[in-house]
Design an enzyme around this catalytic site. Structure first.
Site, PDB file in Angstrom:
ATOM      1  N   ASP A 285      38.800  42.043  35.378  1.00  0.00           N
ATOM      2  CA  ASP A 285      38.853  43.583  34.702  1.00  0.00           C
ATOM      3  C   ASP A 285      40.231  44.046  34.920  1.00  0.00           C
ATOM      4  O   ASP A 285      41.042  44.489  34.050  1.00  0.00           O
ATOM      5  CB  ASP A 285      37.812  44.347  35.208  1.00  0.00           C
TER       6      ASP A 285
ATOM      7  N   GLU B 173      42.932  46.901  39.084  1.00  0.00           N
ATOM      8  CA  GLU B 173      42.040  47.643  38.112  1.00  0.00           C
ATOM      9  C   GLU B 173      42.781  48.925  37.993  1.00  0.00           C
ATOM     10  O   GLU B 173      42.745  49.512  37.026  1.00  0.00           O
ATOM     11  CB  GLU B 173      40.627  47.785  38.782  1.00  0.00           C
TER      12      GLU B 173
END
Length: 354
Positions: free
Chosen positions: A112, A55
């Protein structure tokens, strides 16, 4: 090593791009590079003991590409590619701890992070006409599509990672992992997956609107999607039934994707949670237990301030307050990243609020 003791990271915003950016965004980026980016391209999560993860690498790459810092982008991508791409499915291991042996402490993927890196590569390929970046974006987007995007309950779902999110009751998903503004971009680079990414972009706003619980009605960190298309809060201690540090990204991603109708319930409810015009010194609710609506944590986190400012911008046409636009040396890596992304979302979708 404290950021003040690290050697400076080569790079910076190129002159042509700098001329198109406001001074506040440039200052925030230079501060971000100084405090969170190592010379070899590793992004430090200062809120979690200096670990790195997919991330954070994705945020760094996206910010560098959007801002126009080609040297920093190349360094972050080089470290990411050589260190985190250790899986057989084309996605990244999500967690790196320099104090551990081996430093890859969890080889599972995090959707993500993978989506952010793919989006950043696509942006870099376009900005600098670099086919290698575009090809890497296409490969990663295809791996994401084939591995963690699934049909479930009549919708496309994004699993949070390749392993550990299928339950008898349904799929455990994290709404904040659905990086909505990335989906139309990935539709342009993943030729075999254009229809999937386009459909996901079309369905995600309704999903984000549906996964709200409590009073005020807020998106949770985790939610269970059942086979009939419904959603419920998880009954599992491993998946907190709260609004908090993950879910704060949901309104940001909606706004950045252009979903900015001030009448949408999610904005109205967040405006109740964070009243516009609240004095800077007042601690804002940051973690809220759902469905009870009990505030578990209050604070002055710069990331929450930034998202609250964006919500006020959408609902009230209010300019982002000074504490969202100025460098904050107390901000963690995550909070500083949110501040920059809020500014980018506002510049793209609500420029009058800057």
């Amino acid at each position: 090593m404290p950021s003040s003791e690290r050697p400076p990271v080569p790079g910076g915003v190129d002159a042509a791009r700098r001329a198109t950016l406001d001074a506040g965004t440039v200052a925030l980026w230079e501060d971000w590079r100084r405090r969170f980016l190592t010379v070899d391209g590793r992004v430090l999560d200062t809120g979690n003991g200096g670990i790195s993860h997919s991330e954070g690498q994705g945020y760094g790459m996206l910010l560098a590409a959007r801002i126009g810092d080609r040297a920093s982008f190349a360094r972050i991508w080089s470290w990411t590619y050589t260190t985190l791409f250790v899986r057989d499915d084309g996605m990244m291991a999500w967690r790196y701890d320099p104090k551990a042996t081996p430093p890859i402490t969890d080889r599972n993927s995090a959707s993500d992070g993978d989506i952010l890196v793919a989006w950043a590569l696509a942006e870099a390929g376009r900005r600098w006409s670099d086919a290698d970046y575009t090809d890497a974006a296409a490969s990663l987007a295809a791996a994401i599509r084939e591995t963690v995007i699934v049909e479930h309950g009549g919708r496309l779902m994004v699993l949070p990672g390749q392993e550990g999110f299928r339950r008898d009751a349904g799929l455990v998903v994290n709404p904040a992992y659905w990086v909505l503004p990335a989906f139309p971009v990935l539709a342009t680079v993943d030729a075999d997956g254009t229809a999937v990414w386009t459909r996901l972009a079309g369905e995600t706003p309704a999903v984000m609107a549906a996964v709200r619980f409590g009073d005020p009605s807020l998106p949770p960190e985790w939610v269970v999607a059942d086979a009939d298309g419904g959603f419920a809060l998880p009954q599992d201690p491993d998946f907190a039934a709260t609004f908090g540090y993950n879910a704060v990204r949901v309104p940001l991603y909606l706004a950045w994707a252009g979903v900015t109708d001030p009448a949408l319930p999610i904005y109205a409810e967040l405006d109740r949670l964070w009243p516009a015009g609240a004095v800077r010194g007042i601690d804002r609710p940051q973690v809220v237990a759902l469905p009870e609506g009990v505030v578990r944590e209050r604070g002055r986190d710069a990331g929450f301030r930034a998202v609250a400012g964006l919500v006020a911008c959408i609902v009230h046409d209010a300019r982002l307050p000074d504490d969202v636009t100025a460098v904050d040396d107390t901000a963690s890596y995550y909070a500083a990243s949110l501040m920059l992304m809020v500014r980018m979302a506002a510049a793209e979708r609500k420029p009058a609020c800057l």
